[in-house]
Write an enzyme that holds these catalytic residues in place. Structure first.
Site, short mmCIF file in Angstrom:
data_model
loop_
_atom_site.label_atom_id
_atom_site.label_comp_id
_atom_site.label_asym_id
_atom_site.label_seq_id
_atom_site.Cartn_x
_atom_site.Cartn_y
_atom_site.Cartn_z
N HIS A 1 63.20 12.94 48.54
CA HIS A 1 62.50 13.91 47.71
C HIS A 1 62.40 13.45 46.26
O HIS A 1 61.45 13.82 45.56
CB HIS A 1 63.22 15.26 47.76
CG HIS A 1 62.61 16.28 46.86
ND1 HIS A 1 61.37 16.82 47.10
CD2 HIS A 1 63.04 16.83 45.69
CE1 HIS A 1 61.07 17.67 46.12
NE2 HIS A 1 62.06 17.69 45.26
N CYS A 2 63.33 12.65 45.78
CA CYS A 2 63.43 12.40 44.33
C CYS A 2 62.51 11.30 43.82
O CYS A 2 61.63 11.53 43.00
CB CYS A 2 64.87 12.07 43.97
SG CYS A 2 66.00 13.48 44.17
N ILE A 3 62.73 10.07 44.29
CA ILE A 3 62.13 8.91 43.62
C ILE A 3 60.60 8.86 43.76
O ILE A 3 59.91 8.50 42.80
CB ILE A 3 62.75 7.59 44.14
CG1 ILE A 3 64.28 7.68 44.08
CG2 ILE A 3 62.28 6.41 43.31
CD1 ILE A 3 64.84 8.01 42.73
#
Length: 450
Positions: free
Chosen positions: A283-285
């Protein structure tokens, strides 16, 4: 922006909440029972708190109340332990949001089709909280977002309750820091950055997290905490983009980028190793850096590093497919009609988390080119429905010698430890390795690095 510039609640108004935190009588509500929410529940119940989990997905709630987990690293035994000591309840009834003393918001913050922040889950959650909000509650946003979200988006919605933030209730931002599948870091073992809209909110949020995690780093505002989280992810995205670009350059020079990185990381200062891959996942990068580039554009500024890193990383699935076509061509086979098994659809090794996995992009590209496609993943038994991908229903295949021999190529997209790479290389006609998973295999005749 300093908390000193904003309305300050009376220290006495938060005293009851501070007392309930110190005595562990405080009930912690976690909204969003996924890869962030469940580890938080584990940390707080271990610290002696009771927790109430909220999720709009009633199947998740029912599963948890039955003692069954749907996340590998938070197993059934943990859920059972929460239930057995009566430290956990779960519900899909958002009318109950007034019951907990603290509410931690852990909902998705995706990008829309224009790659702009999509805050519909945050907004919807805050609207639900506003209907049940009562004086004395602490509301903390943990979802990754752009600076100013807590103050400019979240607080005005909560104040529709008629209550005043920093006076009647408390507001903070503490970005999630989860590394699924990493046994060295649990939620309780990772320090938390905390920013708030006023000094009392900061002290309450600080006391809460200090009760359950390894350490707390208070900062001067929500905006600093929001920006810190975005910086953490931009740092990774930019450095991964760098090694991805170097990989394509070194491939053309017949230089092994993995050997180059291993040599460079022997330097004991001034270098941290990052590794290439078939694209970014999780989900983040792939998502979070674009929150800041969007905010920069709104202010008439350019986030050139962020945008360039995004271009490089988004191009990697196409590069992998192009290289795969070249490798198949070397053995007189086109992609169309070739049997290709993709190994791994989770976004990283040894987890069951498929969010934003580059494997889905690889699958779409290979299917468009006519590949006879299958996949194998010991952690993902069947393909989940994904927001941005339209893939046929598939089940994970067992990597028997007969199955491997029947394939034209095996493409390693996620380097799960459970895969028997010796057997894969022994039986598959061609192995295309995007993760350097076969580095220890001595017989390299059938291996192509990509």
């Amino acid at each position: 922006m300093s908390i000193a510039n904003h309305p300050t609640s009376s220290p006495a108004s938060g005293q009851a909440l501070l007392e309930s935190i110190s005595t562990r009588k405080c009930n912690v509500g976690i909204i969003g029972l996924g890869y962030v929410g469940l580890p938080l529940i584990d940390a707080f119940t271990d610290a002696g708190f009771s927790c109430t989990g909220f999720d709009v997905d009633a199947t998740k709630v029912d599963s948890l109340l039955a003692g069954k987990s749907y996340i590998k690293h938070i197993g059934d035994e943990k859920i059972a332990a929460w239930l057995n000591k009566k430290a956990f309840d779960a519900t899909a009834d958002m009318a109950r949001l007034g019951e907990p003393d603290v509410l931690l918001i852990c909902v998705p913050t995706p990008l829309d089709d224009a790659r702009d922040p999509d805050l519909k889950y945050v907004v919807g959650t805050c609207e639900a909280i506003a209907k049940a909000l009562r004086p004395g509650q602490l509301v903390v946003l943990e979802s990754t977002t752009y600076p100013t979200t807590t103050r400019d988006v979240m607080v005005p919605i909560l104040e529709k309750s008629g209550l005043k933030a920093g006076v009647d209730f408390f507001v903070a931002y503490s970005p999630e820091r989860e590394d699924p599948g990493n046994p060295d870091f649990s939620a309780a073992g990772i320090p938390k950055v905390v920013g708030a809209i006023d000094e009392t909110s900061l002290q309450i949020a600080k006391a809460l997290y200090e009760s359950a995690v390894a350490g707390v780093i208070p900062v001067s505002s929500c905006e600093v905490a929001e920006a810190a989280k975005v910086l953490e992810n931009i740092y990774r995205a930019v450095n991964i983009a760098l090694v991805n670009e170097l990989k394509t350059i070194f491939d053309g020079m017949d230089i092994d980028v993995w050997e180059v990185i291993n040599a460079a990381k022997t330097k004991p200062f001034g270098f941290q190793a990052f590794y290439p891959g078939p694209g970014l996942g999780g989900h983040c990068i792939p998502i979070d850096p674009f929150y800041l580039s969007w905010l920069a554009r709104k202010q008439g500024l350019n986030a050139r590093f962020i945008e360039l890193a995004g271009e490089v990383n988004r191009a990697m699935p196409n590069y992998v497919v192009s290289q795969s076509a070249k490798f198949l061509n070397e053995v007189q086979k086109p992609i169309r009609g070739s049997k290709i098994c993709l190994l791994g659809v989770a976004y990283k090794k040894d987890v069951d988390d498929p969010r934003e996995s580059p494997s889905f992009e690889l699958m779409e590209l290979l299917l468009e080119l006519g590949a006879d496609l299958t996949y194998s993943d010991p952690h993902v038994a069947s393909l989940p429905e994904m927001r941005h991908y339209d893939l046929p229903a598939m089940e994970s295949q067992d990597l028997t010698p007969e199955f491997l021999q029947s394939q034209d190529a095996v493409l390693i997209a996620t380097d799960h430890t459970a895969f028997d790479y010796e057997a894969i290389v022994k039986h598959a006609p061609l192995v295309i390795d995007t993760r350097n998973a076969t580095a220890s295999i001595s017989n390299r005749e059938k291996i192509r690095k990509c």
